[in-house]
Design a protein around this motif. Structure first.
Motif, mmCIF file in Angstrom:
data_model
loop_
_atom_site.group_PDB
_atom_site.id
_atom_site.type_symbol
_atom_site.label_atom_id
_atom_site.label_comp_id
_atom_site.label_asym_id
_atom_site.label_seq_id
_atom_site.Cartn_x
_atom_site.Cartn_y
_atom_site.Cartn_z
ATOM 1 N N ASP A 1 -1.205 14.056 79.395
ATOM 2 C CA ASP A 1 0.050 14.276 80.126
ATOM 3 C C ASP A 1 0.396 13.056 80.983
ATOM 4 O OD1 ASP A 1 0.449 16.725 79.024
ATOM 5 O OD2 ASP A 1 -0.241 17.883 80.757
ATOM 6 N N ARG A 2 -0.656 12.522 81.607
ATOM 7 C CA ARG A 2 -0.441 11.334 82.444
ATOM 8 C C ARG A 2 0.036 10.155 81.590
ATOM 9 N NH1 ARG A 2 1.726 8.840 86.188
ATOM 10 N NH2 ARG A 2 0.618 7.133 87.193
ATOM 11 N N VAL A 3 -0.527 10.032 80.382
ATOM 12 C CA VAL A 3 -0.068 8.973 79.473
ATOM 13 C C VAL A 3 1.426 9.122 79.205
ATOM 14 C CG1 VAL A 3 -0.181 8.095 77.090
ATOM 15 C CG2 VAL A 3 -2.297 8.590 78.342
ATOM 16 N N LEU A 4 1.829 10.328 78.842
ATOM 17 C CA LEU A 4 3.248 10.548 78.515
ATOM 18 C C LEU A 4 4.136 10.332 79.736
ATOM 19 C CD1 LEU A 4 2.879 13.605 76.120
ATOM 20 C CD2 LEU A 4 3.671 11.294 75.533
ATOM 21 N N SER B 1 -4.976 13.483 70.784
ATOM 22 C CA SER B 1 -4.539 14.731 70.158
ATOM 23 C C SER B 1 -3.440 14.443 69.141
ATOM 24 C CB SER B 1 -4.000 15.677 71.226
ATOM 25 O OG SER B 1 -2.785 15.161 71.721
ATOM 26 N N PRO B 2 -3.335 15.257 68.104
ATOM 27 C CA PRO B 2 -2.246 15.078 67.125
ATOM 28 C C PRO B 2 -0.877 15.076 67.809
ATOM 29 C CG PRO B 2 -3.814 16.719 66.349
ATOM 30 C CD PRO B 2 -4.236 16.376 67.750
ATOM 31 N N GLU B 3 -0.742 15.833 68.880
ATOM 32 C CA GLU B 3 0.550 15.893 69.583
ATOM 33 C C GLU B 3 0.902 14.527 70.174
ATOM 34 O OE1 GLU B 3 -1.989 18.076 70.131
ATOM 35 O OE2 GLU B 3 -1.106 19.582 68.788
ATOM 36 N N LEU B 4 -0.083 13.879 70.816
ATOM 37 C CA LEU B 4 0.186 12.574 71.406
ATOM 38 C C LEU B 4 0.486 11.549 70.309
ATOM 39 C CD1 LEU B 4 0.310 11.222 74.211
ATOM 40 C CD2 LEU B 4 -2.005 10.404 73.825
ATOM 41 N N CYS B 5 -0.309 11.582 69.236
ATOM 42 C CA CYS B 5 -0.050 10.670 68.104
ATOM 43 C C CYS B 5 1.379 10.841 67.598
ATOM 44 C CB CYS B 5 -1.021 10.945 66.960
ATOM 45 S SG CYS B 5 -2.730 10.554 67.354
ATOM 46 N N ARG C 1 3.939 3.489 67.778
ATOM 47 C CA ARG C 1 3.892 2.772 69.057
ATOM 48 C C ARG C 1 2.484 2.729 69.653
ATOM 49 N NH1 ARG C 1 7.974 4.911 73.230
ATOM 50 N NH2 ARG C 1 7.858 6.908 72.146
ATOM 51 N N ILE C 2 1.472 3.153 68.901
ATOM 52 C CA ILE C 2 0.097 3.073 69.395
ATOM 53 C C ILE C 2 -0.710 2.193 68.452
ATOM 54 C CG2 ILE C 2 -1.882 4.363 70.285
ATOM 55 C CD1 ILE C 2 -0.349 6.911 70.039
ATOM 56 N N ILE C 3 -1.359 1.182 69.011
ATOM 57 C CA ILE C 3 -2.223 0.300 68.226
ATOM 58 C C ILE C 3 -3.673 0.502 68.662
ATOM 59 C CG2 ILE C 3 -2.828 -2.112 67.758
ATOM 60 C CD1 ILE C 3 0.099 -2.840 67.987
ATOM 61 N N ASN C 4 -4.543 0.639 67.705
ATOM 62 C CA ASN C 4 -5.965 0.825 67.956
ATOM 63 C C ASN C 4 -6.748 -0.318 67.306
ATOM 64 O OD1 ASN C 4 -8.327 2.173 68.823
ATOM 65 N ND2 ASN C 4 -8.586 3.138 66.806
ATOM 66 N N ILE C 5 -7.959 -0.516 67.787
ATOM 67 C CA ILE C 5 -8.845 -1.521 67.189
ATOM 68 C C ILE C 5 -10.151 -0.832 66.822
ATOM 69 C CG2 ILE C 5 -9.765 -2.187 69.492
ATOM 70 C CD1 ILE C 5 -9.215 -4.590 66.559
#
Lengths: 285, 285, 285, 285
Positions: D154-157, D178-182, D188-192
């Motif tokens: 929630d804080r991220v959003l 979570s799938p919801e955040l994805c 707009r999200i990059i992971n390594i």
């Protein structure tokens, strides 16, 4: 029913001005073409504009050229229209080292290198058997006197003329070309030579490189100008070495880099991906 | 109960003769040591033999040294005995560019680089804040007159003396060291500089590299000798660039190569993996 | 006058214990040998010790073996004594793709790969002409039925027997070997296959790689075990690709990596630089 | 006197049809723009056309958009107009590993990475000091219960909303989103994450890689989808390792690749060089 479209390559060079892309793409539209690949570059050094397009179009060459003409004239363009995959008429000059020629011939046969090889010309007979295996005519003439050198270069120009040669490849041809030959074929001769960080001037650079313990050795493919080994660079590669390598092993390692670097440069040239901007190359890969 | 063994590094250099390995391994046996890593090299250039061992042994330094002494004397060896992971006392000299210092500090803190940094010394104050963040003392003194240069170099020697410095790192320190300082610290100063294929002499090499359209730029870490930028090479790296890069971008790309190349060279030196064979380095990685 | 010394390779594997190096080097001394290259590794995984030496000595093989015997027996070593540069008796299996075979043949002729090739055996006739050019006998037998497969593998074992084959190279041989053949030749079969990050399971990995837009493709040379493509890795290489590559171009690029990776692995094996530590390889380069 | 021109970036995606380039370049001409960089790609997989332009023009954003509007509507384009070098509003999520965050912060300060970092958000407090050094606000909240995880996301959003965040970077953030955040932040999200040839499934891949003796380890930067670690690949790098590396050393080496690969991916994204074509990325470098 519409005819099968041809895949065309268009290269264009001119002074950089606004509106070029719009004008060129308009000409493509009027040639009923579809742009499938496009690259461009505006050189801050020279103020020149470079463009390479791949275009699908079913019109004839005459119609395509007619569509381009108003644009190429308006912008005073140097330009070329070719068909994707057409083999480039290429003359290879060699001496005794086989590694570069072998790589060129194998890749040509494997369909990875679109060149036509009407002749391999050597100043030694050693590579005749290799050329024969790949079914490529081979000729050798000794070059040990000034007269023989002159005759050899005359033969080069004769072959260029006779076969309408578009590219001369020095595949470890160990003779310095005369300034006259360089001038006659400017922008159409590619050479390969070994390279180091830092560079070493003078004789036997592998020995010098060994003496200073270099950790990387490589190769540079470049256009030949009358200033030997200083022409515009097309491609470079390096490979890591360590202190245990003898000068002889450095030579063998360097030869691998020479082969793959030269073949890459020839491939790009044959695909019209190499354009000249003064002393620099623009490579549209 | 036997005490916990220490992990030792032994490096040995001497004239190459039969029987060295047997003699050295006999000394290790008599020090109750177990060889866990061993590398050696016989230089065909100099006729010298180089060896680096890692040894597990629970004996004291005095006992270990006593076991080695007969061998090192018999073969007139230059040798060193150290403990694996002991931080090397290192002095870093800087000017204004942060990239090399940042990489050294970050890796030191991350536990990837076994160095002790009693001081960073600059001829500009710019990097004081970066050093402070990592808790490393920082000092700067301007070097714009010959007198200031003399004073700066005196301060270097004073710090070397005071902290028993084993390595001086020129992390983009933009002053030429005096021949006297080079001589005083020979084999203990590592420098980093940009590198190209081929090399470019003279001012602004990035501009020259751009002008000729080089396709690879890199960095060389080397020992400093009085012949600037010509000392024995420790490590080299390159990265690929293309025609679209401005001279400014080439500088930024080159800086990345400088950072990683310098840090690698320092790491190897700190682990006693870098030995000198005349103008060449033997790197036991 | 002393006879010209031979350059020997000694490889040794045994349980790791203190004193091995001293014992081995003592045996070398007693064989009047001079160690010119030495590498060792103690595996923390298996507790085993691995060593490879190059030794100059003028004694006969019998004398050398007699000198080693007490040590190899005391430490229960698996060991090998060979002469530097002796060509390894190698059988190459192929199908239709020429790139790996061409690279092996060219480098063998160029003197860069010390292998003897008494036969190339294919399940298709396509590569006979290439083998013939290099003067290497070639045989092909179709493998389309279980019976033919059995017969082919029997022929493999027959050739291995007849020519005392030391290494079988699968140079893009597109048949899965039977578990029996794998078992009969364990540690003596090297295969090459394409590799990706991340890996792709199932059919047509190049298509999968294309679909996910991978940026690196490569090749892995490994020992063949009955668990196909999962044997101990000998060498790996990758090359960069981008979104513009078609699946077909990815295949061509991957083939280059396959050629050079396989040749490298064969070269190291022929030089006795590849030792097995369970599912891992120790590579003494 | 004409006003100083702005350097614009235009990205366009639509169904591939003839005439797009001509239409777009016409719009640029009518916005008095000069194209300084142009790249395009026609995807044979999806039938979609991708274009990225850099344009010099002195007109206002409103005028530029008005000039583009007829074209973007006619071809139903997804498009974006931005100013070269505008810092991208970026939120970085971290756990305890510092290497990726350090690289991002250093390059941002060095002017090599055009991002604005209003906040670094961690599930551990460890990296607060590093963020503070670079003057970037830092917040940490434990994520050890499902409730805390919900609160963290929630804080991220909330931060995304509040700061109008354009990119979320997972700089070794060790929680599965979570799938919801994805879904809320798709594209707009990059992971390594670390990468190997071949890939290893399951826990502790470095240990598996060590066990099989892999010779190359690397890193992959990719978009996050709800199928973890399987999103479209943006960038990949590898580095060579050998048998002597412990699993711990493989981790350290892998971290270097992670840092540089993630930073590169973020840089390209911030420059609008990364476009999505289904499960693939088009990278206009």
């Amino acid at each position: 029913m519409s005819p099968t479209p041809t895949h065309w390559i268009v290269t264009l060079v001119c002074e950089d001005r606004p509106g070029i892309v719009h004008a060129v793409s308009g000409a493509i539209v009027s040639a009923q073409g579809n742009i499938t690949e496009s690259q461009q570059f505006s050189s801050a050094d020279s103020g020149r504009f470079f463009m390479r397009l791949q275009v699908e179009s079913a019109v004839s060459r005459e119609v395509f050229e007619a569509a381009l003409l108003p644009v190429t004239e308006r912008y005073r363009m140097t330009w070329q229209l070719d068909v994707v995959g057409r083999p480039l008429r290429t003359l290879v000059l060699v001496s005794r080292a086989a590694h570069c020629l072998n790589d060129l011939l194998f890749r040509q046969r494997a369909g990875q290198l679109a060149v036509d090889l009407p002749l391999v010309l050597g100043n030694h007979p050693d590579l005749g058997e290799l050329a024969a295996f790949y079914g490529v005519p081979f000729e050798s003439h000794p070059v040990t006197t000034p007269g023989q050198k002159l005759a050899f270069e005359d033969r080069v120009l004769e072959v260029v003329e006779e076969h309408d040669i578009e590219l001369v490849v020095l595949a470890r041809y160990m003779q310095i070309l005369s300034p006259e030959l360089c001038a006659a074929l400017t922008g159409r001769i590619i050479n390969i030579h070994h390279s180091f960080l830092p560079g070493f001037k003078g004789a036997n650079p592998y020995k010098q490189a060994h003496a200073r313990g270099v950790k990387l050795i490589g190769a540079t493919a470049h256009f030949v100008t009358s200033d030997l080994d200083e022409g515009p660079i097309i491609e470079q590669n390096v490979v890591r070495v360590d202190h245990s390598r003898t000068p002889g092993e450095l030579v063998a390692i360097g030869q691998d880099e020479e082969s793959r670097t030269l073949t890459q440069a020839v491939k790009w040239f044959a695909e019209h991906r190499v354009l000249l901007d003064g002393a620099r190359t623009i490579i549209f890969t």
